[in-house]
Design a protein around this motif. Structure first.
Motif, PDB file in Angstrom:
ATOM      1  N   PRO A 128      48.804  15.137  19.718  1.00  0.00           N
ATOM      2  CA  PRO A 128      48.858  15.767  21.038  1.00  0.00           C
ATOM      3  C   PRO A 128      50.150  15.562  21.805  1.00  0.00           C
ATOM      4  CG  PRO A 128      47.486  13.797  21.103  1.00  0.00           C
ATOM      5  CD  PRO A 128      47.846  14.018  19.662  1.00  0.00           C
ATOM      6  N   ASP A 129      51.000  14.616  21.382  1.00  0.00           N
ATOM      7  CA  ASP A 129      52.202  14.360  22.181  1.00  0.00           C
ATOM      8  C   ASP A 129      53.352  13.966  21.269  1.00  0.00           C
ATOM      9  OD1 ASP A 129      53.679  14.211  24.513  1.00  0.00           O
ATOM     10  OD2 ASP A 129      53.259  12.088  24.814  1.00  0.00           O
ATOM     11  N   VAL A 130      54.555  14.469  21.582  1.00  0.00           N
ATOM     12  CA  VAL A 130      55.765  14.211  20.799  1.00  0.00           C
ATOM     13  C   VAL A 130      56.885  13.836  21.755  1.00  0.00           C
ATOM     14  CG1 VAL A 130      57.453  15.162  19.196  1.00  0.00           C
ATOM     15  CG2 VAL A 130      55.059  15.878  19.044  1.00  0.00           C
ATOM     16  N   ASP A 131      57.581  12.739  21.461  1.00  0.00           N
ATOM     17  CA  ASP A 131      58.721  12.334  22.277  1.00  0.00           C
ATOM     18  C   ASP A 131      59.843  11.901  21.344  1.00  0.00           C
ATOM     19  OD1 ASP A 131      60.229  11.899  24.490  1.00  0.00           O
ATOM     20  OD2 ASP A 131      59.144  10.138  25.197  1.00  0.00           O
ATOM     21  N   LEU A 132      61.038  11.812  21.885  1.00  0.00           N
ATOM     22  CA  LEU A 132      62.217  11.452  21.111  1.00  0.00           C
ATOM     23  C   LEU A 132      62.837  10.209  21.737  1.00  0.00           C
ATOM     24  CD1 LEU A 132      63.786  12.535  18.670  1.00  0.00           C
ATOM     25  CD2 LEU A 132      65.189  13.867  20.245  1.00  0.00           C
ATOM     26  N   GLU A 133      62.935   9.136  20.948  1.00  0.00           N
ATOM     27  CA  GLU A 133      63.475   7.874  21.447  1.00  0.00           C
ATOM     28  C   GLU A 133      64.881   7.648  20.900  1.00  0.00           C
ATOM     29  OE1 GLU A 133      60.677   4.914  20.209  1.00  0.00           O
ATOM     30  OE2 GLU A 133      59.452   5.162  22.012  1.00  0.00           O
ATOM     31  N   GLY A 134      65.602   6.753  21.578  1.00  0.00           N
ATOM     32  CA  GLY A 134      66.923   6.389  21.113  1.00  0.00           C
ATOM     33  C   GLY A 134      68.037   7.254  21.670  1.00  0.00           C
ATOM     34  N   LEU A 135      67.696   8.249  22.496  1.00  0.00           N
ATOM     35  CA  LEU A 135      68.705   9.119  23.106  1.00  0.00           C
ATOM     36  C   LEU A 135      68.602   9.001  24.619  1.00  0.00           C
ATOM     37  CD1 LEU A 135      68.198  12.297  20.880  1.00  0.00           C
ATOM     38  CD2 LEU A 135      69.898  10.495  20.585  1.00  0.00           C
ATOM     39  N   THR A 136      69.727   8.772  25.260  1.00  0.00           N
ATOM     40  CA  THR A 136      69.735   8.580  26.706  1.00  0.00           C
ATOM     41  C   THR A 136      70.459   9.731  27.383  1.00  0.00           C
ATOM     42  OG1 THR A 136      71.773   7.262  26.574  1.00  0.00           O
ATOM     43  CG2 THR A 136      69.668   6.081  26.478  1.00  0.00           C
ATOM     44  N   ALA A 137      70.123   9.955  28.658  1.00  0.00           N
ATOM     45  CA  ALA A 137      70.739  11.020  29.451  1.00  0.00           C
ATOM     46  C   ALA A 137      71.147  10.456  30.795  1.00  0.00           C
ATOM     47  CB  ALA A 137      69.765  12.174  29.635  1.00  0.00           C
ATOM     48  N   ALA A 138      72.443  10.555  31.107  1.00  0.00           N
ATOM     49  CA  ALA A 138      72.954  10.022  32.361  1.00  0.00           C
ATOM     50  C   ALA A 138      73.053  11.064  33.460  1.00  0.00           C
ATOM     51  CB  ALA A 138      74.330   9.385  32.130  1.00  0.00           C
ATOM     52  N   ASP A 139      72.930  12.341  33.105  1.00  0.00           N
ATOM     53  CA  ASP A 139      73.068  13.411  34.094  1.00  0.00           C
ATOM     54  C   ASP A 139      72.225  14.599  33.658  1.00  0.00           C
ATOM     55  OD1 ASP A 139      74.536  14.503  31.994  1.00  0.00           O
ATOM     56  OD2 ASP A 139      76.470  13.972  32.892  1.00  0.00           O
ATOM     57  N   ASP A 140      72.306  15.696  34.419  1.00  0.00           N
ATOM     58  CA  ASP A 140      71.486  16.867  34.118  1.00  0.00           C
ATOM     59  C   ASP A 140      71.862  17.476  32.779  1.00  0.00           C
ATOM     60  OD1 ASP A 140      69.563  19.036  34.996  1.00  0.00           O
ATOM     61  OD2 ASP A 140      71.382  20.224  34.723  1.00  0.00           O
ATOM     62  N   ARG A 141      73.137  17.505  32.459  1.00  0.00           N
ATOM     63  CA  ARG A 141      73.543  18.049  31.162  1.00  0.00           C
ATOM     64  C   ARG A 141      72.963  17.206  30.033  1.00  0.00           C
ATOM     65  NH1 ARG A 141      77.421  21.199  28.672  1.00  0.00           N
ATOM     66  NH2 ARG A 141      78.054  20.477  26.602  1.00  0.00           N
ATOM     67  N   GLY A 142      73.014  15.900  30.199  1.00  0.00           N
ATOM     68  CA  GLY A 142      72.450  15.013  29.186  1.00  0.00           C
ATOM     69  C   GLY A 142      70.958  15.214  29.031  1.00  0.00           C
ATOM     70  N   ARG A 143      70.271  15.453  30.152  1.00  0.00           N
ATOM     71  CA  ARG A 143      68.826  15.693  30.089  1.00  0.00           C
ATOM     72  C   ARG A 143      68.518  16.961  29.319  1.00  0.00           C
ATOM     73  NH1 ARG A 143      65.329  18.749  33.051  1.00  0.00           N
ATOM     74  NH2 ARG A 143      66.975  19.361  34.500  1.00  0.00           N
TER      75      ARG A 143
END
Length: 321
Positions: A128-143
């Protein structure tokens, strides 16, 4: 086609003696897998580099090796599971690739290699749920960059979902409402109505599960809007995500076959094909397709996932089984 399955499901059940009981239905998540999949998108998937560049893909092929393991239970009938991406190869089709498009794919490959896909899984085979770990986002572009990669990987892991009935036996037939494999890629989820009919037959020491699904699915995409602030000079605040209610719909069909070990309940192979055509109200939109194959690997298997590259229109070779 679903009416044929409905007739089979409505037929009186014959007495059954050979009921199979699996001691641990979560054993499958302690294994390694190869997934090969192709997604053809009605609207381009935009992958972003860390700085400045991007590429809009109309189709993408992914070959990935996953090493999965259980983390901890989340109640009696569900677990949190992680799958490390050991190796990955991407082939992208971009109708109008800009300068540096190949570099964007290479950066995406590098970011996903070694990353962890976190799954919430249920005892009956749901994801039911999928997420991605190990990747960070510091701003909107990163998100937006991370979300695009999560959407891509969600298409790769969704075929792991195969809901099985509580009673396992030869000839079992059941419905699965709203299967996630028949969802559309979107950061805010997708709506509509779809159903898959499954039938399980014992062949030797394996169960063969045949699946046919139909439905109409809405791609509920997110759009950005300005949030009003009472104390601001112009009444406009920061950008927020809202749901676009005027999103189009696609008529989808799913065909698939899976092989499940009789003694353990571990799925050793699955092939699937989801095809979607836009409804008459959105005839200007393109088709949607999601096809592929997953297979169980041995502890030391090291399949070749191929190169990561951009393919020109004349070089694109669709996956086939």
């Amino acid at each position: 086609m679903l009416w044929l399955w409905a007739a089979a499901l409505a037929a009186p059940a014959e007495p059954v003696e050979d009921i199979v009981v699996w001691g641990d239905r979560f054993q499958r998540w302690e294994r390694r897998w190869l997934v090969q999949t192709e997604v053809v998108l009605p609207e381009p998937l935009v992958l972003l580099a860390e700085r400045n560049r991007e590429v809009a893909l109309q189709a993408v092929q992914v070959r990935a090796v996953f090493d999965c393991d259980k983390d901890f239970p989340q109640g009696r009938r569900s677990w949190e599971v992680h799958c490390t991406i050991e190796d990955i190869g991407l082939i992208g089709l971009a109708p109008a690739p800009g300068r540096g498009a190949a570099q964007v794919l290479a950066e995406t490959d590098a970011a996903l290699s070694g990353a962890r896909v976190q799954l919430q899984v249920t005892e009956d085979g749901g994801v039911p749920d999928v997420d991605l770990e190990g990747l960070t986002a510091a701003d909107d572009r990163g998100r937006r960059r991370v979300e695009a990669m999560r959407q891509l990987m969600s298409r790769v892991v969704l075929p792991f979902q195969l809901r099985l009935p509580d009673t396992i036996r030869d000839g079992a037939a059941w419905y699965e409402p709203a299967p996630r494999l028949m969802s559309m890629p979107s950061g805010t989820g997708s709506g509509g109505s779809s159903t898959v009919a499954h039938r399980m037959d014992l062949v030797g020491d394996k169960f063969v599960v045949q699946s046919i699904g139909e439905g109409t699915v809405k791609a509920t995409v997110g759009v950005e809007a300005l949030a009003p602030l009472a104390n601001s000079d112009n009444g406009n605040g920061p950008l927020i995500d809202v749901i676009d209610l005027a999103t189009p719909t696609w008529a989808l069909r799913l065909d698939g076959v899976a092989v499940v070990d009789r003694d353990t309940g571990i799925m050793s192979e699955r092939v699937w094909a989801v095809r979607g055509e836009p409804t008459a109200t959105v005839a200007s939109r393109g088709p949607y397709a999601h096809t592929g194959r997953l297979e169980l690997l041995g502890e030391h298997d090291a399949p070749d996932v191929g190169p990561t590259k951009l393919a020109a229109l004349g070089e694109w070779v669709p996956l086939s089984w």
